[in-house]
Design a protein around this motif. Structure first.
Motif, PDB file in Angstrom:
ATOM      1  N   MET A   1       0.849  -1.176   0.000  1.00  0.00           N
ATOM      2  CA  MET A   1       0.000   0.000   0.000  1.00  0.00           C
ATOM      3  C   MET A   1       0.887   1.230   0.000  1.00  0.00           C
ATOM      4  N   TYR A   2       0.355   2.258  -0.576  1.00  0.00           N
ATOM      5  CA  TYR A   2       1.061   3.527  -0.596  1.00  0.00           C
ATOM      6  C   TYR A   2       0.280   4.522   0.242  1.00  0.00           C
ATOM      7  N   ILE A   3       0.996   5.350   0.986  1.00  0.00           N
ATOM      8  CA  ILE A   3       0.334   6.287   1.892  1.00  0.00           C
ATOM      9  C   ILE A   3      -0.350   7.413   1.125  1.00  0.00           C
ATOM     10  N   ARG A   4       0.240   7.854   0.050  1.00  0.00           N
ATOM     11  CA  ARG A   4      -0.319   8.995  -0.683  1.00  0.00           C
ATOM     12  C   ARG A   4      -0.955   8.549  -1.992  1.00  0.00           C
ATOM     13  N   TRP A  46      -2.617 -15.664   1.077  1.00  0.00           N
ATOM     14  CA  TRP A  46      -2.131 -14.739   2.104  1.00  0.00           C
ATOM     15  C   TRP A  46      -3.178 -13.674   2.417  1.00  0.00           C
ATOM     16  N   ALA A  47      -3.754 -13.077   1.393  1.00  0.00           N
ATOM     17  CA  ALA A  47      -4.722 -11.993   1.591  1.00  0.00           C
ATOM     18  C   ALA A  47      -5.978 -12.487   2.305  1.00  0.00           C
ATOM     19  N   ALA A  48      -6.426 -13.694   1.994  1.00  0.00           N
ATOM     20  CA  ALA A  48      -7.607 -14.247   2.659  1.00  0.00           C
ATOM     21  C   ALA A  48      -7.350 -14.407   4.158  1.00  0.00           C
ATOM     22  N   GLU A  49      -6.129 -14.780   4.517  1.00  0.00           N
ATOM     23  CA  GLU A  49      -5.773 -14.948   5.928  1.00  0.00           C
ATOM     24  C   GLU A  49      -5.625 -13.614   6.658  1.00  0.00           C
ATOM     25  N   HIS A  50      -5.353 -12.545   5.922  1.00  0.00           N
ATOM     26  CA  HIS A  50      -5.030 -11.259   6.547  1.00  0.00           C
ATOM     27  C   HIS A  50      -5.943 -10.119   6.096  1.00  0.00           C
ATOM     28  N   ARG A  51      -7.133 -10.448   5.666  1.00  0.00           N
ATOM     29  CA  ARG A  51      -8.050  -9.423   5.133  1.00  0.00           C
ATOM     30  C   ARG A  51      -8.333  -8.325   6.163  1.00  0.00           C
ATOM     31  N   THR A  52      -8.552  -8.686   7.418  1.00  0.00           N
ATOM     32  CA  THR A  52      -8.838  -7.675   8.449  1.00  0.00           C
ATOM     33  C   THR A  52      -7.645  -6.742   8.628  1.00  0.00           C
ATOM     34  N   GLU A  53      -6.448  -7.317   8.681  1.00  0.00           N
ATOM     35  CA  GLU A  53      -5.240  -6.496   8.828  1.00  0.00           C
ATOM     36  C   GLU A  53      -5.032  -5.603   7.608  1.00  0.00           C
ATOM     37  N   LEU A  54      -5.335  -6.113   6.434  1.00  0.00           N
ATOM     38  CA  LEU A  54      -5.215  -5.298   5.223  1.00  0.00           C
ATOM     39  C   LEU A  54      -6.154  -4.098   5.277  1.00  0.00           C
ATOM     40  N   MET A  55      -7.386  -4.306   5.752  1.00  0.00           N
ATOM     41  CA  MET A  55      -8.327  -3.176   5.860  1.00  0.00           C
ATOM     42  C   MET A  55      -7.849  -2.172   6.903  1.00  0.00           C
ATOM     43  N   GLU A  56      -7.303  -2.676   8.017  1.00  0.00           N
ATOM     44  CA  GLU A  56      -6.764  -1.765   9.030  1.00  0.00           C
ATOM     45  C   GLU A  56      -5.626  -0.934   8.436  1.00  0.00           C
ATOM     46  N   PRO A  69       3.141  -3.830   9.819  1.00  0.00           N
ATOM     47  CA  PRO A  69       3.626  -5.011   9.082  1.00  0.00           C
ATOM     48  C   PRO A  69       2.626  -6.166   9.204  1.00  0.00           C
ATOM     49  N   ILE A  70       2.561  -6.965   8.151  1.00  0.00           N
ATOM     50  CA  ILE A  70       1.706  -8.153   8.153  1.00  0.00           C
ATOM     51  C   ILE A  70       2.600  -9.350   7.873  1.00  0.00           C
ATOM     52  N   LYS A  71       2.413 -10.407   8.640  1.00  0.00           N
ATOM     53  CA  LYS A  71       3.234 -11.609   8.485  1.00  0.00           C
ATOM     54  C   LYS A  71       3.145 -12.159   7.071  1.00  0.00           C
ATOM     55  N   PRO A  72       4.248 -12.686   6.556  1.00  0.00           N
ATOM     56  CA  PRO A  72       4.210 -13.323   5.232  1.00  0.00           C
ATOM     57  C   PRO A  72       3.505 -14.680   5.299  1.00  0.00           C
TER      58      PRO A  72
END
Length: 74
Positions: A1-4, A46-56, A69-72
């Motif tokens: 993700m990019y901040i800007r 990976w994304a299915a396991e970390h969807r909540t963290e990705l939204m955060e 950071p999100i675990k690999p």
């Protein structure tokens, strides 16, 4: 993700060698770009396991804050 400069829908960028894809966090659909089939399968797992963290992280980036950071994939 990019901040800007990120735009809706909430998404993340996946990079593999010379390939890049943007994936919708909510649906896990490829929005733009492409990845080789095996790389895409691993990214989707990976994304299915970390969807909540990705939204955060998406929300942090929208607020111009660094994502966590999100675990690999293990």
């Amino acid at each position: 993700m990019y901040i800007r400069g990120e735009h809706n829908p909430p998404h993340f960028h996946a990079l593999y060698a010379e390939y890049e894809a943007q994936l919708n966090i909510q649906t896990l659909e490829v929005i733009e770009g492409k990845l080789p089939r095996r790389a895409l399968a691993m990214v989707l797992e990976w994304a299915a396991e970390h969807r909540t963290e990705l939204m955060e992280d998406w929300n942090l980036c929208q607020a111009k804050q660094l994502p966590n950071p999100i675990k690999p994939l293990e």
